[in-house]
Write an enzyme that holds these catalytic residues in place. Structure first.
Site, PDB file in Angstrom:
ATOM      1  NE  ARG A   1      -1.896   1.847   3.451  1.00  0.00           N
ATOM      2  CZ  ARG A   1      -1.830   1.896   4.780  1.00  0.00           C
ATOM      3  NH1 ARG A   1      -2.491   1.035   5.512  1.00  0.00           N
ATOM      4  NH2 ARG A   1      -1.080   2.812   5.382  1.00  0.00           N
TER       5      ARG A   1
ATOM      6  CG  HIS B   1      -6.578   2.461   6.046  1.00  0.00           C
ATOM      7  ND1 HIS B   1      -6.696   1.155   5.653  1.00  0.00           N
ATOM      8  CD2 HIS B   1      -7.816   2.838   6.465  1.00  0.00           C
ATOM      9  CE1 HIS B   1      -7.946   0.752   5.837  1.00  0.00           C
ATOM     10  NE2 HIS B   1      -8.642   1.757   6.328  1.00  0.00           N
TER      11      HIS B   1
ATOM     12  CE1 TYR C   1       0.350   2.787   8.684  1.00  0.00           C
ATOM     13  CE2 TYR C   1      -0.810   4.490   9.910  1.00  0.00           C
ATOM     14  CZ  TYR C   1      -0.712   3.662   8.807  1.00  0.00           C
ATOM     15  OH  TYR C   1      -1.668   3.714   7.833  1.00  0.00           O
TER      16      TYR C   1
HETATM   17  C1  LIG Z   1     -15.175  -5.680  11.284  1.00  0.00           C
HETATM   18  C2  LIG Z   1     -14.321  -4.481  11.041  1.00  0.00           C
HETATM   19  N1  LIG Z   1     -13.469  -4.077  11.982  1.00  0.00           N
HETATM   20  C3  LIG Z   1     -12.718  -2.967  11.819  1.00  0.00           C
HETATM   21  C4  LIG Z   1     -12.788  -2.240  10.671  1.00  0.00           C
HETATM   22  C5  LIG Z   1     -11.956  -0.956  10.493  1.00  0.00           C
HETATM   23  N2  LIG Z   1     -10.972  -1.138   9.427  1.00  0.00           N
HETATM   24  C6  LIG Z   1     -11.202  -0.737   8.172  1.00  0.00           C
HETATM   25  S1  LIG Z   1      -9.984  -1.187   7.134  1.00  0.00           S
HETATM   26  C7  LIG Z   1      -9.093  -1.895   8.363  1.00  0.00           C
HETATM   27  C8  LIG Z   1      -7.793  -2.566   8.029  1.00  0.00           C
HETATM   28  C9  LIG Z   1      -7.958  -3.631   6.983  1.00  0.00           C
HETATM   29  O1  LIG Z   1      -6.727  -4.175   6.631  1.00  0.00           O
HETATM   30  P1  LIG Z   1      -6.573  -5.208   5.451  1.00  0.00           P
HETATM   31  O2  LIG Z   1      -7.557  -6.324   5.623  1.00  0.00           O
HETATM   32  O3  LIG Z   1      -5.153  -5.594   5.385  1.00  0.00           O
HETATM   33  O4  LIG Z   1      -7.017  -4.434   4.133  1.00  0.00           O
HETATM   34  P2  LIG Z   1      -6.357  -3.119   3.516  1.00  0.00           P
HETATM   35  O5  LIG Z   1      -7.035  -1.957   4.168  1.00  0.00           O
HETATM   36  O6  LIG Z   1      -4.899  -3.173   3.780  1.00  0.00           O
HETATM   37  O7  LIG Z   1      -6.684  -3.172   2.067  1.00  0.00           O
HETATM   38  C10 LIG Z   1      -9.749  -1.767   9.578  1.00  0.00           C
HETATM   39  C11 LIG Z   1      -9.241  -2.240  10.873  1.00  0.00           C
HETATM   40  C12 LIG Z   1     -13.694  -2.684   9.694  1.00  0.00           C
HETATM   41  N3  LIG Z   1     -13.839  -2.042   8.537  1.00  0.00           N
HETATM   42  N4  LIG Z   1     -14.432  -3.806   9.904  1.00  0.00           N
END
Ligand SMILES: Cc1ncc(C[n+]2csc(CCOP(=O)(O)OP(=O)(O)O)c2C)c(N)n1
Ligand SMILES: Cc1ncc(C[n+]2csc(CCOP(=O)(O)OP(=O)(O)O)c2C)c(N)n1
Ligand SMILES: [Mg+2]
Ligand SMILES: [Mg+2]
Lengths: 355, 324, 324, 355
Positions: free
Chosen positions: A254, A258, A267
């Site tokens: 990425r 985010h 971070y």
């Molecule tokens: C059930 C749930 N918990 C927390 C979140 C908040 N949240 C949104 S994206 C994220 C990180 C996701 O990481 P990853 O699965 O690696 O996907 P990326 O964002 O890197 O594409 C979090 C914690 C959420 N969307 N859904």
């Protein structure tokens, strides 16, 4: 810093050199090779435009995918029109490949309508799924339905490295294995789940998690569009013809925050970002195509025009787009409005009229 | 004496609790280095180290069950659920275990823990980031449910929640994180479980919690300009529910309007209205009205203003009870 | 015309639906060969084969999300959750997806599915097997919530639920599974969404659903012996909620008691009472009372009789509203 | 029919012959060898007594563990007093080993009190957990707390084959690996989850699921008490000294119905039951001890007496035991009664008084 590629399938090395032997399995014509580039370029452009639109207040929030273009385009390109992709929230590139109008897609992020304004059944591209990993089960159920129909349709579930921690990931993989559902689990391991690095998310390599379900797990260099395409294509075929699911871990990065609301500087180590920038999926593929003599100036010009047109389309569709009619809010809660909803609608419309 | 936002007040309450009680642990998604997506845990990991303040894998059922285990071992976990809409994966652990652990063990194995949840809407967020799930928890016996409306109260109530021997679900009205108050934290605190009359009046009682308290105060000011003095009550906690304070007010005003953002049907407003209609029956001069979110999914940002109770809608309800 | 139990009526409704509509699938834990722990799906796998009627792995979130996927593909899944207390792991899929799918897709991708849940207590079961979680679902916009009280209605409502274009949560009062009714299934059915006056009276209105309907009828008989004729309403569905039928009755009787097994606080009775107190305000001669489970976890079998509303408790409430 | 033992650690073959070489790692004295038998015998007896009590209406329901005595006793015997076991609902044998008074335990099944009437903290034996797999996370959190304390305590999570399908199993394993929690995941694969055979529950062998988390997974013959003890002991030590979790799959069989409410004849093939009866864990171990000359008539008599005493203790504690005081229902909802609860208690007590 850019490790994590152990055991990864790779066709193009970072300098764009092709592993000819490994590439023998590729079924791509020259047109396809170019189309992959065009789609990556358009994705990059649409992604940047979306970020810009957010900065200008035209989108409420936007999660950039910069750096993940090869993973998304390569994987989605391996799907046939009847195949259904179930995205998380970062799959603008896959949406483009599946033929979703990106204006309709971006209305999710504008806050016009949850789920955007495209038709998920017609485009065979699911609605943005924010609750992490929840869409995986939908992909499995849909895939099993396809199998029951005797159709050849395959489902693809997109999710991130962080999503592998959720129970729904586990339950989805297990259901798929038990029911022999024609589904591909496509994990973009972009090294981060917001601020949590994958090393703190899990101990085992993601592709190895397939062992728990008894189907193949494959790691691929997700910044190599050809390798990603090849591995996904094979997984899609395995699903289509043998009803065997596959877990693909596409190792990528990425490069952006985010989301536009995030301050990744808190971070994400700068050096890490720099090192991964060297592995930019577009650069690598551009070198390959150029060396092959495929990416002529004229072709390039045409692609740039397409990307510009797409950006203009997005901009004109999003900027100043009207909010939905407040009455719409009551239209699709149920197939028919209940009396209670009718009364509430009346109340809302009266108040909205007053304003 | 200085200006403090609700976000700062919460951060300070966590800091003090970590300092005062070694058993306090702060955990959740992105609450370490990042300091939480709303920065409520900012600098805490730096100050107290990654053993006391730590990120978890991305799994809410995991966070809840793991916290229960820590509480059993004598720790005081303070878990953050990143947003309202992401608490649902933990629901089984909450209902089947957290809520029942003291009861099932005949008091031998209580699991004091705090779950902090930024909640409700009004900030133009994406889907799943603006929900008001408090009624699910209020309906679950064995959980305390607390909702601060001001920085001062946020500090007091969170401090109390962490010291409380029972599991506390602490809903933070995220649209108020940046609201400021000019006051000394902890100077004068009212115990959890008590509602507070935040404005006196005699024409009608407005009952609310969280971000709807300032909304009601705004409404009261507007009504006041028309010469109508409404009384405003901040519930502060839904469980325990301070019916007495509400009833006392309604005995005086004879009229009540309950306000919340969550959908109408079976929302906590139904409990308030039903309880009040029973206990203040003879004092009521008009039906108790509820001004709430509609029975629809929380709407997209572009139209949320039509969903979250507005000053106009509340004024409308006041008009209706006054002219009944 | 013959005697039929509620269990048989449900089984028959499933059988007919499987027969009439090829897209209907029946799935859940142990619903295949075993026929479900309550035998509601008995013989269905034998009759329709393991493709139409099948066991799933032991995972309720899985069942719910998988069913949604099937519905998207055009199937009509009818999922069984083995017991009330085991629906919570699926809550995220329910609230975040099932309830919202039609809304989010602007009607383009509805997910009609039925979730059958044996619920409530009174059968001396172990922990987690006697819960009444209906309010969690009634408070979730986008879900229909249905509760039959008799074999006939169980047949009608389940048949309607499976044909309904919306997701329906179908709560089966397990203590009534073996209750019999002497009647022809499907002979005369009232549409889902309508409450039914099951006994006429003018002294007071009793409002209930599920197993509390026969309990209220028993109470009515007892009251009748004392010369008090109460009216009894079977809600049949909580969403849609038929306020009109309730209000009409209360306009006549001037008094109401709402009865359910779920805990009092923020239970569905609060919604009924709050709505009625508002709409029938001028007709009320006494406060609306609620006779419900207490705000405690569902108790152990040996003491559950003290928890589930009894005829005596309901009579007590009737006394209180009559002598108010 | 009785396959599923591939890769399983086994010290005693079904005829009771010891693999001397493999057994070298055992740290058991003769007393321990006999104590294991005594505990298995008492477990068998207590289990049968419980089933009988249910048939007589003294328990509301009871889930027999017959056939799983070696798995439970062997594993629990590997724990030290400070170690905390988190059971599901079928672990009467483990409860016995942990020193829980079985009358207190069985009050759960009598319907006297949820969680039974023993002190889970004092006995270090958690309350019965019915919601499948939910207890696994408690074990992990508790274990991590032990580690933070700098103590040597280990947690043990008991669960069945069906439980591995739940998200909580997955989240628990992942948390344990990420946090290096001193925990052992002990799965009794008794081949059935009510009516669903393990072959329809999951495709991969259960012990292999550990691959997904990056810690060891071991399969053991769960009807071999010595092998079960050895494998668990090693896992407990690994947890205690290295903070590395282990997933143990104990291959065993549910010889009885799922619970006294179940009619296993509807789905459990008779021949399968017969074949597994041949592998009865008590028979096998009895043969071994007898051949070693350890299980003399006198010792046997003593053990039988112990078992009889336990059965009598259970019977006298359960039969006719009074229900709880209804007022108890309000005592422990919160640390202090709310006003609302006080009012409700008053209402209940008034009505109870009326009766
Ligand atoms: C059930 C749930 N918990 C927390 C979140 C908040 N949240 C949104 S994206 C994220 C990180 C996701 O990481 P990853 O699965 O690696 O996907 P990326 O964002 O890197 O594409 C979090 C914690 C959420 N969307 N859904
Ligand atoms: C969350 C949840 N869903 C369903 C059930 C109902 N149920 C009780 S035991 C059981 C089967 C469990 O099988 P397994 O994990 O193999 O353990 P075993 O009973 O064989 O010891 C089921 C489905 C439950 N207790 N909890
Ligand atoms: Mg990621
Ligand atoms: Mg089993």
């Amino acid at each position: 810093m850019t490790d994590g590629f152990e055991d990864a399938v790779r066709l193009l090395d970072p300098s764009g050199r092709l592993d000819e032997k490994a590439a023998e399995a590729l079924d791509l014509k020259e047109d396809d090779l170019l189309e992959l580039f065009r789609l990556m370029l358009m994705t990059r452009r649409a992604d940047l435009e979306s970020t810009a639109l957010q900065r200008q207040g035209e989108l409420a929030v936007y999660p950039p995918l910069i750096g993940q273009e090869a993973a998304q385009v390569g994987s989605a390109y391996a799907l046939e029109p009847g195949d259904f992709a179930f995205p998380s929230y970062r799959e603008l590139g896959a949406a483009l490949v599946k033929g979703v109008d990106l204006v309709d897609y971006l209305h999710f992020y504008r806050g016009t309508w949850h789920g955007g304004t495209y038709d998920p059944l017609e485009t065979r591209f699911g609605m943005v799924a924010v609750p992490i990993a929840s869409q995986i089960l939908h992909a499995v159920g849909y895939a099993y339905g396809s199998k029951l129909d005797g159709s050849r349709d395959v489902s693809m579930a997109y999710f991130g490295d962080g999503a592998t921690s959720q129970g729904d990931f586990h339950e989805g993989c297990n259901f798929a294995a038990v029911f022999g559902a024609p589904v591909v689990f496509f994990c973009q391991n972009n090294q981060w789940a917001i601020s949590v690095p994958v090393s703190k998310q899990t101990v085992a390599p993601i592709y190895r998690k397939a062992e728990a379900y008894g189907f193949p797990g494959i790691r691929v260099d997700g910044n190599d569009v050809l390798a990603t395409y090849l591995v996904t294509r094979q997984a899609v075929q395995r699903a289509r013809t043998e009803q065997v699911p596959t877990l693909i871990e596409a190792v990528t990065y990425r490069l952006g925050p985010h989301s536009t609301a995030d301050d990744a500087g808190r971070y994400q180590p700068k050096e890490q970002v720099e090192q991964w920038r060297e592995l930019d999926p577009l650069d690598r593929y551009r070198k390959f195509l150029t060396e092959r003599g495929l990416l002529t100036e004229e072709v390039k010009k045409g692609f740039d025009e397409d990307a510009n047109k797409l950006a203009a389309h997005i901009r004109s569709g999003i900027v100043g787009a009207p909010p939905p009619d407040p009455g719409d809010l009551f239209e699709w809660v149920f197939s028919e409005k209940t009396k209670r909803l009718e009364a509430q609608e009346k109340e809302l419309l009266e108040e909205a009229g007053d304003q | 004496m200085s200006e403090v936002t609700m976000a700062q007040a919460l951060n300070e309450a966590l800091r003090n609790s970590l300092r005062d009680d070694e058993s306090v642990l702060v955990l959740g998604e992105d609450i370490g280095k990042l300091g939480g997506v709303f920065r409520i845990t900012e600098n805490l990991q730096e100050e107290f180290g990654p053993t006391r303040v730590f990120d978890t894998p991305l799994a809410e059922s995991g966070i809840m069950g793991f916290s229960l285990g820590l509480a059993l071992r004598g720790y005081r976990p303070v878990a953050e659920i990143q947003f309202d809409g992401f608490i649902y994966p933990s629901f089984n652990q909450v209902v089947s275990h957290v809520a029942k652990h003291r009861f099932r063990s005949r008091g031998r194995a209580p699991v004091p823990l705090v779950v902090r949840v930024p909640f409700a809407g009004g900030i133009g967020a994406a889907e799943h980031h603006s929900e008001s799930p408090e009624a699910y928890f209020a309906h679950t016996a064995g959980l305390k449910v607390v909702v601060p409306a001001t920085p001062l109260d946020a500090f007091d109530l969170l401090t109390q929640a962490i010291r409380d021997p029972d599991p506390v679900f602490f809903f933070e009205p995220k649209s108020r994180y940046w609201s400021k108050e000019d006051s000394e934290l902890g100077a004068d605190s009212l115990a959890m479980g008590n509602a507070r009359v935040v404005k006196q009046g005699d024409a009608c009682t407005l009952i609310a919690y969280g971000a709807m308290v300032p909304r009601c105060l705004e409404t009261a000011t507007a009504a006041s300009e028309d010469g109508v003095e409404v009384e405003v009550i901040d519930l502060r906690s839904l469980v325990p529910f301070d019916l007495e304070t509400c009833a006392k007010s309604v005995e005086k005003t004879g009229r009540a309007v309950v306000v919340h953002e969550a959908p109408l049907t079976a929302g906590f407003g139904a409990e308030v209205a039903a309880s009040l209609a029973e206990s203040a029956f003879l004092h009521l001069e008009a039906p108790i009205l509820r001004v709430t979110g509609y029975d629809i999914p929380y709407p997209p940002a572009k139209v949320e203003e039509h969903y979250v109770p507005s000053v106009d809608r509340i004024l409308g309800a006041i008009d209706r009870v006054l002219s009944f």
